[in-house]
Write a protein that holds these residues in place. Structure first.
Motif, mmCIF file in Angstrom:
data_model
loop_
_atom_site.group_PDB
_atom_site.id
_atom_site.type_symbol
_atom_site.label_atom_id
_atom_site.label_comp_id
_atom_site.label_asym_id
_atom_site.label_seq_id
_atom_site.Cartn_x
_atom_site.Cartn_y
_atom_site.Cartn_z
ATOM 1 N N LEU A 14 1.401 -1.209 0.001
ATOM 2 C CA LEU A 14 0.065 0.101 0.244
ATOM 3 C C LEU A 14 1.044 0.877 0.220
ATOM 4 O O LEU A 14 0.328 2.170 -0.130
ATOM 5 N N GLY A 15 2.226 1.129 0.545
ATOM 6 C CA GLY A 15 3.095 2.678 0.528
ATOM 7 C C GLY A 15 3.500 3.132 -0.881
ATOM 8 O O GLY A 15 3.837 3.480 -1.234
ATOM 9 N N SER A 16 3.207 1.823 -2.377
ATOM 10 C CA SER A 16 3.227 2.530 -2.806
ATOM 11 C C SER A 16 1.787 3.421 -3.917
ATOM 12 O O SER A 16 2.442 4.472 -4.510
ATOM 13 N N ILE A 17 1.569 3.259 -3.121
ATOM 14 C CA ILE A 17 0.112 5.003 -3.154
ATOM 15 C C ILE A 17 0.821 6.061 -2.333
ATOM 16 O O ILE A 17 0.736 7.072 -3.316
ATOM 17 N N GLY A 18 1.135 5.931 -1.592
ATOM 18 C CA GLY A 18 2.442 7.362 -1.372
ATOM 19 C C GLY A 18 3.509 7.675 -1.671
ATOM 20 O O GLY A 18 3.410 8.671 -2.304
ATOM 21 N N PHE A 19 4.368 6.520 -2.344
ATOM 22 C CA PHE A 19 5.049 6.449 -2.998
ATOM 23 C C PHE A 19 4.789 7.496 -4.884
ATOM 24 O O PHE A 19 5.326 8.200 -4.954
ATOM 25 N N ALA A 20 3.630 7.514 -4.877
ATOM 26 C CA ALA A 20 3.044 7.821 -6.341
ATOM 27 C C ALA A 20 3.223 9.006 -6.032
ATOM 28 O O ALA A 20 2.743 10.206 -7.063
ATOM 29 N N ALA A 21 2.339 9.513 -4.640
ATOM 30 C CA ALA A 21 1.253 10.994 -4.760
ATOM 31 C C ALA A 21 2.512 11.600 -4.042
ATOM 32 O O ALA A 21 2.956 12.552 -4.933
ATOM 33 N N GLY A 40 12.546 3.855 -7.768
ATOM 34 C CA GLY A 40 11.576 3.026 -7.323
ATOM 35 C C GLY A 40 11.630 1.786 -8.890
ATOM 36 O O GLY A 40 11.490 0.503 -8.154
ATOM 37 N N SER A 41 12.990 2.196 -9.587
ATOM 38 C CA SER A 41 14.062 0.780 -10.246
ATOM 39 C C SER A 41 14.373 0.323 -9.346
ATOM 40 O O SER A 41 14.266 -1.126 -9.238
ATOM 41 N N ILE A 42 15.010 0.785 -8.715
ATOM 42 C CA ILE A 42 15.788 -0.514 -7.827
ATOM 43 C C ILE A 42 15.031 -0.962 -6.870
ATOM 44 O O ILE A 42 15.249 -2.522 -6.382
ATOM 45 N N LEU A 43 14.360 -0.915 -6.097
ATOM 46 C CA LEU A 43 13.414 -1.564 -5.553
ATOM 47 C C LEU A 43 12.534 -2.413 -5.775
ATOM 48 O O LEU A 43 12.996 -2.659 -5.178
ATOM 49 N N SER A 44 12.048 -1.774 -7.033
ATOM 50 C CA SER A 44 10.942 -3.299 -7.653
ATOM 51 C C SER A 44 11.816 -4.666 -8.202
ATOM 52 O O SER A 44 11.761 -5.616 -7.997
ATOM 53 N N MET A 45 13.325 -3.685 -8.750
ATOM 54 C CA MET A 45 14.375 -4.513 -9.030
ATOM 55 C C MET A 45 14.715 -5.594 -7.677
ATOM 56 O O MET A 45 15.006 -6.677 -7.932
ATOM 57 N N PHE A 83 8.507 -4.895 -4.620
ATOM 58 C CA PHE A 83 8.340 -4.839 -5.940
ATOM 59 C C PHE A 83 6.851 -3.902 -5.843
ATOM 60 O O PHE A 83 7.101 -3.102 -7.056
ATOM 61 N N LEU A 84 6.144 -3.931 -5.952
ATOM 62 C CA LEU A 84 4.146 -3.015 -6.255
ATOM 63 C C LEU A 84 5.270 -1.578 -5.504
ATOM 64 O O LEU A 84 4.730 -0.592 -6.022
ATOM 65 N N PHE A 85 5.914 -1.904 -4.720
ATOM 66 C CA PHE A 85 6.009 -0.920 -3.712
ATOM 67 C C PHE A 85 6.738 0.423 -4.649
ATOM 68 O O PHE A 85 6.587 1.644 -4.947
#
Length: 484
Positions: A14-21, A40-45, A83-85
Motif C-alpha cells: 500500500l506504500g506504493s500509493i503514497g510513493f506515487a503521490a 523506484g526501479s531499484i526497489l522493484s528490482m 516490487f509493488l512499492f
C-alpha cells in the motif's frame, strides 16, 4: 500473530500509493523527478530478485522445514510488496507520457488524457491503488489455482466416498458414542475398527506388497470383523476367515502369507521379536484408494493383544449419511468424538472473497482518479463543440475513468502475473517427509484477461452514466451584457 506478520508486506504494498503521490509533479508538462524513478526501479528490482531467489530455493520437490518454509514464504511476500512499492513513481510517469502523447487521439480521449495528467497529485495515487488492487487480485488467483491443484494431487481420502467416520474418542466413551450413533441412525449397522491396547513392537512383512503404514509408528494393518472387510471390498460375498488376513489392493499381486513381528516390550531388540506367519488372500477394494491389510480381530487376540474400539464407520453401501444427520449427531456427541463424511477433495473458495474485494477497490480507485479534474477547460471545449448536449460531457467522464482504469489494470496485471508466477514455488513447497512432486496447473489467463479488459470498460460505463445529466451552457460575454 499471523495477521500481524502479514500486515508488514501489505503495508509495503500500500506504500506504493503514497510513493506515487510524493513523486507526482504539479502539471502535465512537468516530468517526474529522475531520483524518484531511479529509487523506484531499484526497489522493484530488489523485490523481483528476492522473489526469484525464493522461487529458486524452493523449486526442488523435497521436504522443507516448517520454520524455514514459513520464513521463505514471508521473504517472498516481502519481495512482492517491495516490487509493488517501487512501481509507485512509474504511475505518475505513465500518466505524464499519456498526457503528452495524446495528440492524435479523438477529442474526448485527448481531453481526458490531459485532465488525468494535469493533476497527477490527485490521479496518480488513485491509479496506483488500482494497480495494487489488480496486482493482488491476479497474484491471489494464480497462487490459489496452483495450490488447489497441488492439494488435489496430494489429497488422500480417509474412508470410502460417502462414508461417515466417527473417531477421536476414548475407549471408555466408545459405548456412549455407539449409542449416540444408533439413536441418530436407528437400524443402520455400524462398522467398527479396533486398535491394540498394548504398546510395543508390531510390524508386518509381506512380499510384493507395500503399504505406507507398515513401517510407521502407527499400528500396522486395520483390525476388525466381517463387517469391516465387507466395507473395504464393497462386496458382501468376500471370503472371510477369522484366521486368514486379507490384502485389499487394486494391484495384481501374488502373496500367500504375512509374517507378524511383535513384542509387548519396547526394550527388546529386533532380533528377539516374536514372529508368526498368517495365511493371506488378495481381494479388490471398493475404492482404489482404500488399500489396506485387513487383520481379523481373532488373530490379534490369539497373539495376546487386548482390543478396543478405535473408529466407527457407516458403510455408504448400506446408508449414505446426509449433512443434516451429521449435524444432529455432532450436537449429540458434543466434544466426545468428531465426525467426518468423505466427499472427496473440496477446493477452498475463500480466496474469491479477497479477489472480489480487490476488484471492487480497483474499480473504486479508478473512478476516484477522475473526480472533477479539469472541469474548466475541458468542459468549456466540449460544450462549445456539442452545444447544449450533455453527451460530450458524459463521453469525457467515461474516457477519464476508462483511461485511469486501463493504466492501473495494465500495470497491475504485469505486476500480478510476475508476483503470482514466482510465489507459487514457495507456496507449494512441501513440509511432508515424503513429498509429492509438484503437479502442473493452468494459469487463469482467461480470468486475468477478463479483468484487464472488463475493469476499464466497466469504469467507463459507470462514470459515463453517473456524470451530470444537465449542465449550464457556456454563455459568451457579449450575450451576458445584453441580457443585463
Amino acid at each position: 500473530m499471523i495477521e500481524a506478520i502479514l500486515s508488514i508486506p501489505m503495508a509495503f504494498a500500500l506504500g506504493s500509493i503514497g510513493f506515487a503521490a510524493r513523486s507526482a509533479p504539479d502539471g502535465r508538462h512537468t516530468r517526474v523527478q529522475l531520483l524518484h524513478l531511479v529509487c523506484g526501479s531499484i526497489l522493484s528490482m530488489i523485490g523481483i530478485m528476492v522473489m526469484a531467489l525464493t522461487a529458486w530455493s524452493t523449486h526442488e520437490d523435497q521436504h522443507y522445514d516448517d520454520f524455514g518454509s514459513a520464513l521463505t514464504t514471508l521473504a517472498a511476500l516481502m519481495g512482492g510488496a517491495l516490487f509493488l512499492f517501487g512501481l509507485g513513481p512509474l504511475t505518475s510517469w505513465l500518466l505524464g507520457i499519456l498526457g503528452r502523447r495524446a495528440v492524435h487521439l479523438p477529442l474526448p480521449m485527448r481531453l481526458a488524457a490531459h485532465d488525468v495528467a494535469d493533476n497527477r497529485a490527485r490521479t496518480a495515487p488513485a491509479v496506483a491503488a488500482t494497480m495494487v488492487a489488480t496486482a493482488l487480485a491476479i497474484a491471489v488467483m494464480i497462487i490459489a489455482v496452483a495450490t488447489t491443484a497441488q492439494n488435489r494431487a496430494e489429497y488422500y481420502p480417509q474412508v470410502r466416498s460417502g462414508a461417515l467416520l466417527v473417531q477421536w474418542f476414548s475407549a471408555e466413551e466408545a459405548a456412549a458414542v455407539r449409542a449416540a450413533i444408533q439413536q441418530e441412525l436407528p437400524g443402520v449397522p455400524i462398522t467398527q475398527v479396533d486398535r491394540q491396547r498394548e504398546n510395543g513392537h508390531f510390524g508386518l512383512d509381506i512380499e510384493n506388497v507395500e503399504f505406507p503404514d507398515l513401517e510407521s509408528v502407527a499400528p500396522a494393518g486395520i483390525i476388525g470383523d466381517h463387517a469391516l472387510l465387507r466395507y473395504l471390498t464393497g462386496d458382501p460375498s468376500t471370503p472371510y476367515d477369522e484366521n486368514t488376513a486379507v490384502v485389499v489392493t487394486a494391484d495384481d499381486v501374488e502373496v500367500d502369507k504375512v509374517t507378524i513381528h511383535y513384542d509387548f516390550d519396547f526394550a527388546r531388540n529386533d532380533e528377539s521379536l516374536l514372529t508368526k506367519s498368517i495365511p493371506v488372500i488378495v481381494v479388490k477394494p471398493a475404492d482404489p484408494h482404500m488399500e489396506e491389510l485387513f487383520l481379523p480381530a481373532k488373530i490379534m487376540r490369539d497373539l495376546g493383544y487386548h482390543l478396543e474400539p478405535d473408529k466407527m464407520i457407516i458403510d455408504p453401501s448400506i446408508h449414505r449419511t446426509s449433512m443434516i444427520e451429521q449435524e444432529r449427531l455432532d450436537r449429540r456427541l458434543g466434544d466426545t468424538a468428531t465426525t467426518y463424511i468423505e466427499r472427496g477433495f473440496q477446493a477452498s473458495t475463500g480466496w474469491w472473497v479477497f479477489v472480489v474485494a480487490a476488484v471492487v477497490v480497483a474499480l473504486g480507485s479508478a473512478l476516484a482518479a477522475t473526480g472533477q479534474v479539469g472541469d474548466s477547460r475541458s468542459r468549456r471545449v466540449l460544450l462549445r463543440v456539442g452545444g447544449d448536449s450533455t453527451a460530450p460531457l458524459r463521453s469525457l467522464a467515461a474516457c477519464r475513468a476508462g483511461l485511469s482504469a486501463a493504466c492501473g489494470t495494465a500495470m497491475g496485471a504485469a505486476a500480478g502475473c510476475t508476483i503470482g508466477l514466482l510465489l507459487v514455488w514457495p507456496m507449494t513447497a512441501s513440509v511432508e517427509w515424503d513429498p509429492m512432486p509438484r503437479v502442473a496447473f493452468d494459469t487463469p489467463w482467461s480470468l486475468i484477461a477478463a479483468l484487464v479488459v472488463g475493469l476499464p470498460v466497466l469504469a467507463a460505463v459507470i462514470a459515463g452514466l453517473a456524470s451530470p445529466g444537465t449542465t449550464a451552457r457556456v454563455v459568451p460575454a457579449d450575450e451576458t451584457r445584453v441580457s443585463r
